[in-house]
Write a protein that holds these residues in place. Structure first.
Motif, PDB file in Angstrom:
ATOM      1  N   LEU A   1      35.226  44.575  39.456  1.00 61.08           N
ATOM      2  CA  LEU A   1      34.582  45.227  40.608  1.00 61.08           C
ATOM      3  C   LEU A   1      35.621  45.694  41.616  1.00 61.08           C
ATOM      4  O   LEU A   1      35.533  46.808  42.148  1.00 61.08           O
ATOM      5  CB  LEU A   1      33.607  44.256  41.273  1.00 61.08           C
ATOM      6  N   HIS A   2      36.616  44.864  41.871  1.00 61.44           N
ATOM      7  CA  HIS A   2      37.660  45.225  42.834  1.00 61.44           C
ATOM      8  C   HIS A   2      38.406  46.473  42.393  1.00 61.44           C
ATOM      9  O   HIS A   2      38.666  47.387  43.199  1.00 61.44           O
ATOM     10  CB  HIS A   2      38.628  44.047  42.997  1.00 61.44           C
ATOM     11  N   LEU A   3      38.759  46.545  41.108  1.00 58.60           N
ATOM     12  CA  LEU A   3      39.456  47.721  40.601  1.00 58.60           C
ATOM     13  C   LEU A   3      38.568  48.959  40.692  1.00 58.60           C
ATOM     14  O   LEU A   3      39.026  50.036  41.092  1.00 58.60           O
ATOM     15  CB  LEU A   3      39.879  47.483  39.154  1.00 58.60           C
ATOM     16  N   LEU A   4      37.309  48.811  40.362  1.00 61.52           N
ATOM     17  CA  LEU A   4      36.379  49.934  40.400  1.00 61.52           C
ATOM     18  C   LEU A   4      36.211  50.483  41.813  1.00 61.52           C
ATOM     19  O   LEU A   4      36.193  51.697  42.028  1.00 61.52           O
ATOM     20  CB  LEU A   4      35.023  49.481  39.851  1.00 61.52           C
ATOM     21  N   LEU A   5      36.113  49.599  42.797  1.00 60.21           N
ATOM     22  CA  LEU A   5      35.835  50.016  44.168  1.00 60.21           C
ATOM     23  C   LEU A   5      37.016  50.694  44.842  1.00 60.21           C
ATOM     24  O   LEU A   5      36.874  51.227  45.946  1.00 60.21           O
ATOM     25  CB  LEU A   5      35.381  48.815  45.005  1.00 60.21           C
ATOM     26  N   LEU A   6      38.177  50.693  44.194  1.00 60.54           N
ATOM     27  CA  LEU A   6      39.301  51.446  44.747  1.00 60.54           C
ATOM     28  C   LEU A   6      38.985  52.935  44.814  1.00 60.54           C
ATOM     29  O   LEU A   6      39.606  53.679  45.577  1.00 60.54           O
ATOM     30  CB  LEU A   6      40.559  51.211  43.910  1.00 60.54           C
ATOM     31  N   ALA A   7      38.004  53.381  44.015  1.00 57.90           N
ATOM     32  CA  ALA A   7      37.624  54.794  44.005  1.00 57.90           C
ATOM     33  C   ALA A   7      36.506  55.110  44.988  1.00 57.90           C
ATOM     34  O   ALA A   7      36.100  56.260  45.109  1.00 57.90           O
ATOM     35  CB  ALA A   7      37.191  55.198  42.595  1.00 57.90           C
ATOM     36  N   SER A   8      36.009  54.098  45.685  1.00 59.31           N
ATOM     37  CA  SER A   8      34.900  54.327  46.602  1.00 59.31           C
ATOM     38  C   SER A   8      35.394  54.928  47.916  1.00 59.31           C
ATOM     39  O   SER A   8      36.383  54.467  48.489  1.00 59.31           O
ATOM     40  CB  SER A   8      34.158  53.010  46.889  1.00 59.31           C
ATOM     41  N   HIS A   9      34.699  55.961  48.394  1.00 50.74           N
ATOM     42  CA  HIS A   9      35.057  56.595  49.663  1.00 50.74           C
ATOM     43  C   HIS A   9      34.393  55.899  50.851  1.00 50.74           C
ATOM     44  O   HIS A   9      34.681  56.232  51.999  1.00 50.74           O
ATOM     45  CB  HIS A   9      34.635  58.071  49.648  1.00 50.74           C
ATOM     46  N   THR A  10      33.509  54.963  50.588  1.00 52.08           N
ATOM     47  CA  THR A  10      32.743  54.349  51.670  1.00 52.08           C
ATOM     48  C   THR A  10      32.974  52.848  51.796  1.00 52.08           C
ATOM     49  O   THR A  10      32.376  52.205  52.650  1.00 52.08           O
ATOM     50  CB  THR A  10      31.235  54.582  51.449  1.00 52.08           C
ATOM     51  N   TYR A  11      33.856  52.297  50.953  1.00 53.65           N
ATOM     52  CA  TYR A  11      34.021  50.845  50.930  1.00 53.65           C
ATOM     53  C   TYR A  11      35.500  50.496  50.958  1.00 53.65           C
ATOM     54  O   TYR A  11      36.306  51.092  50.242  1.00 53.65           O
ATOM     55  CB  TYR A  11      33.363  50.265  49.672  1.00 53.65           C
ATOM     56  N   SER A  12      35.857  49.536  51.758  1.00 55.37           N
ATOM     57  CA  SER A  12      37.245  49.076  51.848  1.00 55.37           C
ATOM     58  C   SER A  12      37.356  47.708  51.189  1.00 55.37           C
ATOM     59  O   SER A  12      36.685  46.753  51.588  1.00 55.37           O
ATOM     60  CB  SER A  12      37.686  48.979  53.315  1.00 55.37           C
ATOM     61  N   THR A  13      38.192  47.615  50.149  1.00 53.11           N
ATOM     62  CA  THR A  13      38.360  46.354  49.426  1.00 53.11           C
ATOM     63  C   THR A  13      39.319  45.452  50.192  1.00 53.11           C
ATOM     64  O   THR A  13      40.492  45.314  49.836  1.00 53.11           O
ATOM     65  CB  THR A  13      38.882  46.597  48.002  1.00 53.11           C
ATOM     66  N   SER A  14      38.823  44.823  51.228  1.00 50.26           N
ATOM     67  CA  SER A  14      39.659  43.957  52.059  1.00 50.26           C
ATOM     68  C   SER A  14      39.807  42.559  51.466  1.00 50.26           C
ATOM     69  O   SER A  14      40.560  41.744  51.987  1.00 50.26           O
ATOM     70  CB  SER A  14      39.057  43.858  53.469  1.00 50.26           C
ATOM     71  N   TRP A  15      39.092  42.275  50.386  1.00 48.37           N
ATOM     72  CA  TRP A  15      39.170  40.978  49.712  1.00 48.37           C
ATOM     73  C   TRP A  15      39.912  41.137  48.388  1.00 48.37           C
ATOM     74  O   TRP A  15      40.038  42.236  47.849  1.00 48.37           O
ATOM     75  CB  TRP A  15      37.764  40.424  49.466  1.00 48.37           C
ATOM     76  N   LEU A  16      40.412  40.026  47.880  1.00 43.92           N
ATOM     77  CA  LEU A  16      41.121  40.021  46.601  1.00 43.92           C
ATOM     78  C   LEU A  16      40.462  39.030  45.651  1.00 43.92           C
ATOM     79  O   LEU A  16      40.005  37.968  46.081  1.00 43.92           O
ATOM     80  CB  LEU A  16      42.595  39.644  46.796  1.00 43.92           C
ATOM     81  N   PRO A  17      40.407  39.338  44.364  1.00 41.31           N
ATOM     82  CA  PRO A  17      39.845  38.388  43.401  1.00 41.31           C
ATOM     83  C   PRO A  17      40.677  37.111  43.357  1.00 41.31           C
ATOM     84  O   PRO A  17      41.902  37.148  43.491  1.00 41.31           O
ATOM     85  CB  PRO A  17      39.927  39.138  42.066  1.00 41.31           C
ATOM     86  N   THR A  18      40.011  35.992  43.171  1.00 38.02           N
ATOM     87  CA  THR A  18      40.705  34.704  43.135  1.00 38.02           C
ATOM     88  C   THR A  18      40.936  34.198  41.715  1.00 38.02           C
ATOM     89  O   THR A  18      41.684  33.241  41.526  1.00 38.02           O
ATOM     90  CB  THR A  18      39.911  33.644  43.912  1.00 38.02           C
ATOM     91  N   ASN A  19      40.278  34.807  40.741  1.00 37.31           N
ATOM     92  CA  ASN A  19      40.500  34.416  39.357  1.00 37.31           C
ATOM     93  C   ASN A  19      40.241  35.612  38.446  1.00 37.31           C
ATOM     94  O   ASN A  19      39.738  36.651  38.889  1.00 37.31           O
ATOM     95  CB  ASN A  19      39.604  33.234  38.956  1.00 37.31           C
ATOM     96  N   LEU A  20      40.607  35.455  37.190  1.00 38.47           N
ATOM     97  CA  LEU A  20      40.482  36.533  36.216  1.00 38.47           C
ATOM     98  C   LEU A  20      39.551  36.075  35.102  1.00 38.47           C
ATOM     99  O   LEU A  20      39.770  35.024  34.500  1.00 38.47           O
ATOM    100  CB  LEU A  20      41.866  36.879  35.654  1.00 38.47           C
ATOM    101  N   ASP A  21      38.494  36.843  34.838  1.00 38.68           N
ATOM    102  CA  ASP A  21      37.536  36.531  33.780  1.00 38.68           C
ATOM    103  C   ASP A  21      37.724  37.504  32.629  1.00 38.68           C
ATOM    104  O   ASP A  21      37.520  38.718  32.791  1.00 38.68           O
ATOM    105  CB  ASP A  21      36.096  36.630  34.294  1.00 38.68           C
TER     106      ASP A  21
END
Length: 234
Positions: free
Chosen positions: A29-49
């Motif tokens: 989700l974090h990687l995907l939202l890098l392309a969003s013009h309306t959302y700022s990814t101010s959080w980081l994932p804490t683990n990898l699934d």
């Protein structure tokens, strides 16, 4: 996407390619939202699934141990956050404060569990060469619906609601369905599949950027390419 979890980010791409694996959950989700013009990814994932088919469980375990990760006892499957039975087992790996959960799919497709998650916000995955989003019209605007199967299979008890609060804290809004249903924040009439027109597939090979790394000079890092391209267009 694998930065921090591996000394060379290319390693994650190679593992996904070798094990027919996909990354789901908050990392995708974090990687995907890098392309969003309306959302700022101010959080980081804490683990990898990482999700893999059941016959490749031993292979991915060997690859992660080779990268310095330690295998812990198999974790129990928390069925409270799933709406089906596509999960066979979960294995937890750690290296320092980095944690990787390997989720073993009960069938031949690594992507099978994606539609069983608690909300549409995390019905996304990243493979070695593609990014997939099941509900882009919602997700790219930081909107989500609750998976109605959770409601039908016993209601939203505390374990199932915890992820909802998590993504609300990340700025997601749970939207009511435009039609009238018994459950206000769920829609059971427009369920997507991997082949319908409502989904989004991104071919990472379309991005031409090359990332030079110490261990793999000149090798293409498709996830860094996606990140760089979206940063240029936002």
């Amino acid at each position: 996407m694998g930065r921090g979890f591996f000394a060379n980010p290319i390693v994650l791409h190679d593992i996904l390619c070798t094990c027919d694996g996909v990354v789901l959950g908050s990392t995708a989700l974090h990687l995907l939202l890098l392309a969003s013009h309306t959302y700022s990814t101010s959080w980081l994932p804490t683990n990898l699934d990482i999700y893999v088919p059941f016959w490749l469980e031993n292979l991915i375990a060997c690859l992660l141990v080779g990268q310095g990760y330690c295998l812990h006892k198999p974790a129990s499957v928390d069925v409270a956050v799933y709406a089906g039975t596509s999960i066979h087992s979960v294995c937890a790996f750690s290296k320092g404060h980095y944690k990787i959960d390997v989720i073993i799919s009960a069938n031949a497709a690594s992507i099978a569990p994606v539609f069983q998650f608690h909300t549409t916000a995390v019905m996304n995955c990243v493979s070695a060469d593609h990014i997939f989003c099941a509900y882009p019209a919602l997700t790219m605007w930081a909107h989500s619906h609750v998976n109605p199967m959770l409601l039908y299979n016993g209601g939203l008890h505390c374990k199932a609601t915890a992820p909802l609060w998590k993504y609300m804290s990340h700025g997601f809004t749970f939207k009511p369905c435009v039609k009238s249903h018994r459950f206000r924040y769920a829609c059971h009439n427009k369920t997507h599949t991997v082949t319908d027109g409502g989904c989004m597939w991104v071919d990472l090979e379309m991005f031409p950027h090359v990332t030079v790394t110490q261990q793999g000079a000149g090798r293409k890092d498709p996830y860094a390419s996606w990140t760089r391209e979206t940063e240029m267009t936002t």
